[in-house]
Design a protein around this motif. Structure first.
Motif, PDB file in Angstrom:
ATOM      1  N   LEU A 339      83.432   3.967  60.713  1.00 55.59           N
ATOM      2  CA  LEU A 339      84.292   2.810  60.439  1.00 55.59           C
ATOM      3  C   LEU A 339      83.959   2.214  59.066  1.00 55.59           C
ATOM      4  N   ALA A 340      82.657   2.076  58.768  1.00 53.78           N
ATOM      5  CA  ALA A 340      82.255   1.463  57.497  1.00 53.78           C
ATOM      6  C   ALA A 340      82.789   2.274  56.315  1.00 53.78           C
ATOM      7  N   THR A 341      82.735   3.596  56.422  1.00 54.05           N
ATOM      8  CA  THR A 341      83.248   4.460  55.354  1.00 54.05           C
ATOM      9  C   THR A 341      84.759   4.294  55.195  1.00 54.05           C
ATOM     10  N   HIS A 342      85.433   4.347  56.298  1.00 57.12           N
ATOM     11  CA  HIS A 342      86.894   4.238  56.345  1.00 57.12           C
ATOM     12  C   HIS A 342      87.349   2.840  55.867  1.00 57.12           C
ATOM     13  N   ALA A 343      86.635   1.795  56.288  1.00 61.89           N
ATOM     14  CA  ALA A 343      86.987   0.429  55.875  1.00 61.89           C
ATOM     15  C   ALA A 343      86.795   0.266  54.371  1.00 61.89           C
ATOM     16  N   LEU A 344      85.740   0.892  53.845  1.00 64.63           N
ATOM     17  CA  LEU A 344      85.452   0.780  52.412  1.00 64.63           C
ATOM     18  C   LEU A 344      86.485   1.542  51.584  1.00 64.63           C
ATOM     19  N   THR A 345      86.739   2.799  51.964  1.00 65.86           N
ATOM     20  CA  THR A 345      87.583   3.638  51.114  1.00 65.86           C
ATOM     21  C   THR A 345      89.071   3.330  51.302  1.00 65.86           C
ATOM     22  N   ASP A 346      89.492   3.009  52.525  1.00 61.53           N
ATOM     23  CA  ASP A 346      90.931   2.829  52.769  1.00 61.53           C
ATOM     24  C   ASP A 346      91.365   1.365  52.775  1.00 61.53           C
ATOM     25  N   HIS A 347      90.399   0.444  53.031  1.00 58.14           N
ATOM     26  CA  HIS A 347      90.812  -0.949  53.191  1.00 58.14           C
ATOM     27  C   HIS A 347      90.092  -1.908  52.249  1.00 58.14           C
ATOM     28  N   GLY A 348      89.176  -1.394  51.440  1.00 56.35           N
ATOM     29  CA  GLY A 348      88.557  -2.236  50.416  1.00 56.35           C
ATOM     30  C   GLY A 348      87.650  -3.321  50.968  1.00 56.35           C
ATOM     31  N   VAL A 349      86.972  -3.032  52.054  1.00 55.27           N
ATOM     32  CA  VAL A 349      86.018  -4.012  52.571  1.00 55.27           C
ATOM     33  C   VAL A 349      84.717  -3.287  52.915  1.00 55.27           C
ATOM     34  N   SER A 350      83.587  -3.812  52.414  1.00 62.33           N
ATOM     35  CA  SER A 350      82.314  -3.140  52.688  1.00 62.33           C
ATOM     36  C   SER A 350      81.567  -3.865  53.802  1.00 62.33           C
ATOM     37  N   THR A 351      80.991  -3.078  54.690  1.00 60.69           N
ATOM     38  CA  THR A 351      80.144  -3.597  55.771  1.00 60.69           C
ATOM     39  C   THR A 351      78.958  -2.641  55.879  1.00 60.69           C
ATOM     40  N   ILE A 352      78.025  -2.958  56.770  1.00 59.60           N
ATOM     41  CA  ILE A 352      76.880  -2.072  56.973  1.00 59.60           C
ATOM     42  C   ILE A 352      76.920  -1.570  58.409  1.00 59.60           C
ATOM     43  N   SER A 353      76.858  -0.252  58.542  1.00 58.71           N
ATOM     44  CA  SER A 353      76.785   0.339  59.875  1.00 58.71           C
ATOM     45  C   SER A 353      75.515  -0.107  60.586  1.00 58.71           C
ATOM     46  N   GLY A 354      75.628  -0.409  61.883  1.00 60.94           N
ATOM     47  CA  GLY A 354      74.461  -0.894  62.632  1.00 60.94           C
ATOM     48  C   GLY A 354      73.412   0.165  62.904  1.00 60.94           C
ATOM     49  N   SER A 355      73.803   1.450  62.866  1.00 62.01           N
ATOM     50  CA  SER A 355      72.879   2.519  63.274  1.00 62.01           C
ATOM     51  C   SER A 355      71.569   2.507  62.487  1.00 62.01           C
ATOM     52  N   ALA A 356      71.655   2.154  61.197  1.00 56.65           N
ATOM     53  CA  ALA A 356      70.472   2.220  60.327  1.00 56.65           C
ATOM     54  C   ALA A 356      69.365   1.265  60.788  1.00 56.65           C
ATOM     55  N   PHE A 357      69.717   0.288  61.616  1.00 58.81           N
ATOM     56  CA  PHE A 357      68.736  -0.712  62.030  1.00 58.81           C
ATOM     57  C   PHE A 357      67.955  -0.305  63.280  1.00 58.81           C
ATOM     58  N   TYR A 358      68.268   0.885  63.807  1.00 58.09           N
ATOM     59  CA  TYR A 358      67.541   1.387  64.979  1.00 58.09           C
ATOM     60  C   TYR A 358      66.608   2.507  64.539  1.00 58.09           C
ATOM     61  N   PRO A 359      65.320   2.403  64.826  1.00 59.88           N
ATOM     62  CA  PRO A 359      64.434   3.511  64.447  1.00 59.88           C
ATOM     63  C   PRO A 359      64.646   4.723  65.342  1.00 59.88           C
ATOM     64  N   VAL A 360      65.114   4.497  66.564  1.00 59.29           N
ATOM     65  CA  VAL A 360      65.445   5.592  67.488  1.00 59.29           C
ATOM     66  C   VAL A 360      66.681   5.166  68.286  1.00 59.29           C
ATOM     67  N   ASP A 361      67.383   6.113  68.864  1.00 57.99           N
ATOM     68  CA  ASP A 361      68.499   5.854  69.778  1.00 57.99           C
ATOM     69  C   ASP A 361      69.465   4.777  69.293  1.00 57.99           C
ATOM     70  N   PRO A 362      70.097   4.989  68.154  1.00 54.15           N
ATOM     71  CA  PRO A 362      70.999   3.951  67.648  1.00 54.15           C
ATOM     72  C   PRO A 362      72.180   3.683  68.579  1.00 54.15           C
ATOM     73  N   GLN A 363      72.525   2.402  68.674  1.00 55.41           N
ATOM     74  CA  GLN A 363      73.776   2.036  69.342  1.00 55.41           C
ATOM     75  C   GLN A 363      74.836   2.084  68.242  1.00 55.41           C
ATOM     76  N   ARG A 364      75.658   3.131  68.275  1.00 60.06           N
ATOM     77  CA  ARG A 364      76.469   3.457  67.098  1.00 60.06           C
ATOM     78  C   ARG A 364      77.678   2.553  66.896  1.00 60.06           C
ATOM     79  N   ASN A 365      78.121   1.880  67.945  1.00 63.06           N
ATOM     80  CA  ASN A 365      79.344   1.072  67.813  1.00 63.06           C
ATOM     81  C   ASN A 365      79.020  -0.344  67.331  1.00 63.06           C
ATOM     82  N   THR A 366      78.254  -0.420  66.221  1.00 62.31           N
ATOM     83  CA  THR A 366      77.801  -1.723  65.742  1.00 62.31           C
ATOM     84  C   THR A 366      77.933  -1.813  64.223  1.00 62.31           C
ATOM     85  N   LEU A 367      78.050  -3.048  63.744  1.00 61.04           N
ATOM     86  CA  LEU A 367      78.124  -3.353  62.309  1.00 61.04           C
ATOM     87  C   LEU A 367      77.319  -4.615  62.033  1.00 61.04           C
TER      88      LEU A 367
END
Lengths: 397, 397
Positions: A339-367
């Motif tokens: 979503l973050a990639t798509h929002a940035l490239t197609d809609h001009g809005v940057s956010t941070i994907s939540g996955s990077a904040f999990y050292p293990v077992d990311p909850q992927r549906n987060t921002l």
């Protein structure tokens, strides 16, 4: 020359931060940046800095101190001021309980150096502050989750639990007093220590302050030197980040060990920066905190209003009492990174994907969203674009 | 709470520096301090600092940059200046070959983090710079000696050899060009890297500059990105220590790894300090180096004269072409640590025992003297006292 064969094993854990990489896009125009998380430079106390540096460098004796090596433990008068500050937030302590570091990030690196041997278990909140994970990663820990409220107490302890009790990065959530007490009781039962990140403590926009975990431990044990809590503080969020002045507060024997680490790591924090910091906080901290709270409270409210106005069904978010961040949970079929990639490239809005904040077992549906730099109209437009990107995301097969 | 049980194994190697402990005695009166080694604050370019900070903090746009987080790799215009500086000392390189760090001490810590796994072999000169040993110690290496001129080449390599080619701390000695070439050839034969500490390079008082090991490697390989040498530089010895601005220069892929380490360790060096540094060096580096060389040359000469005038038979010392240190070898029966204690308490002169500079097998009949802060009359009187202490030392049984 092939350097790859020479790197220490820890280097396989030292990787680029998604956020810092993504921030390189900040230079692009017309984007709306909801991802960043930097303090707003419009509210830094510039005149106070100019006055402080002119006063220090214009006085022969002070200038000599400012430009010569400082003591590894830090500039004495600044440490004295921090002793007073800690007392004001319920932590009676002495000079020997304070070490000055280059922002609390350096404190987190020192925690890793002090406590983590390769393979040692470290408890972190899931999700957790990415800067802490990166600092700890270099010491090759195994991560487990700090139990959430209501979870059973784990059977095994860890070297320490790392927590950000107030409006923490990335979720914006705050631990209740009861949760802090439970954390202390768990740490006591499992004979482990607690590393408390106090970096947002002063940025509270609603509700009453809750004592820090360190303050609560001292209430129980009566003496900081018997505490199991090591606290990191910083002036980066209230005064200005590039001072690079933070501190660690804890039992004197632990601070002595950390002072040796400081000495071996970079000798000492700049005396000039410490003296400027002292002049600025002595006169201007309360006003700077009041300004920051007023500005960031309005921006938080604007972004929360925008989320309520635009977000489709199935999206939820936190309502932080302070700090700089809002955590968004998307419908389960949406991957935050995609979503973050798509929002940035197609809609001009940057956010941070939540996955990077999990050292293990990311909850992927987060921002993670940050409101610190976003005026109301950009919040409305940015969240509208994000909502559109969410609505246009197809269900995954 | 017993924190001792929680410390990582590396902490058994993290111990107090004899020098820093001893420097606490500096506050005492009437002593003559020949041990210190700090740059003389009388020659720092104070007006340049005052002008630079006023110009930066008085300009709205520059002030915003100065107080916000800097990039982890460092402030671009300062890195550009360092590229030019490195070219001027025979090291053609580009922006991507430079990382800004908090003085070269932080560079040495990052070398440890990048390269040393517990038990890895590291080559150091014996004796070596104590700050480097303390930085490396935290990563639990095994030390072996860099072969001296004429020694056979060792059968086994190491992760790297750490060397200070010019007037190094603590001996004041300089590697010849032939020795530098031999070091590179050994590193090539054993497929190891070289970490070069360039911190004293500009403080040369006699003789012609010798190209750095990095410069010689680039002459051979043609390209810094194929080099096996990682170089650390600093403004601490030429401008002022409390700027805490140094740099690392090496192959771009290695600098990228080190940038990740910087990010995880303390995010970035203060932008304010980097901008002040750039303003000061752009205008004043040559004059500051000329002043430092003039002042320190006279002091070196005074101390060498005093040694010739007072030292008893059987004592020898180095005659450094630059830097801040003279290394004294005592008669074999005298332990430098015992002498240092006795000289301090009975004769009022402080020195540093040489033993601390050896990671293993100390040569105990050694002392380090520094002339950087010592006017001629103090050198005469201090060396006279030291000679008296030596003469009064009984032969050991």
């Amino acid at each position: 020359m092939d350097w790859n064969g020479l790197y220490a094993s820890r280097m396989s854990r030292v990787v680029a931060s998604d956020i810092r990489e993504r921030m390189k896009l900040l230079a692009q125009k017309k984007l709306i940046h909801l991802g960043g998380g930097l303090p707003d430079p419009a509210i830094f106390p510039y005149q106070a800095f100019a006055d402080a540096s002119a006063a220090i460098l214009g006085d022969q004796q002070r200038a000599r101190t400012a430009l010569q090596y400082a003591a590894s433990e830090g500039h004495g008068p600044l440490r004295e001021w921090i002793v007073g500050y800690m007392a004001s937030i319920g932590v009676p302590c002495a000079l020997e309980n304070i070490l000055i570091v280059n922002g609390s990030q350096q404190g987190l690196d020192f925690v890793g150096k002090l406590l983590i041997g390769a393979g040692d278990t470290v408890m972190v909140e899931m999700p957790s502050f990415i800067g802490a994970l990166r600092a700890f990663d270099a010491y090759e820990p195994t991560y487990v989750a700090v139990p959430k409220a209501g979870d059973p107490r784990p059977a095994h302890g860890a070297k320490f639990a790392y927590v950000g009790p107030d409006f923490r990065n990335p979720t914006g959530t705050t631990m209740t007093r009861a949760e802090r007490i439970e954390l202390l009781e768990m740490a006591e039962a499992l004979d482990m220590s607690i590393v408390e990140d106090g970096c947002y403590e002063k940025l509270r926009y609603d509700g009453d302050p809750i004592p820090s975990v360190l303050a609560l431990d001292i209430e129980r044990s009566g003496d900081i030197d018997r505490s199991r809590v090591l606290y990191t503080g910083t002036l980066s969020k209230t005064i200005a980040p590039s001072l690079r002045v933070g501190w660690m507060c804890g039992p004197a024997p632990v601070i002595r060990k950390l002072t040796l680490i400081k000495q071996a790591s970079d000798l000492a924090t700049s005396a000039l920066n410490q003296m400027i910091a002292l002049d600025v906080v002595s006169e201007h901290l309360d006003a700077a905190v009041a300004t920051a709270c007023q500005v960031y409270r309005e921006r938080r409210d604007s972004m929360l209003d925008a989320l309520s106005a635009s977000m489709p069904e199935g999206v939820t978010w936190t309502r932080p009492e302070g700090g700089l961040y809002i955590w968004v949970t998307l419908p389960p079929h949406i991957d935050g990174a995609e979503l973050a990639t798509h929002a940035l490239t197609d809609h001009g809005v940057s956010t941070i994907s939540g996955s990077a904040f999990y050292p293990v077992d990311p909850q992927r549906n987060t921002l993670r969203l940050s409101f610190s730099m976003i005026p109301a109209e950009d919040a409305r437009e940015g969240i509208r674009r994000l909502a559109l990107a969410i609505e246009k995301t197809p269900a995954r097969v």
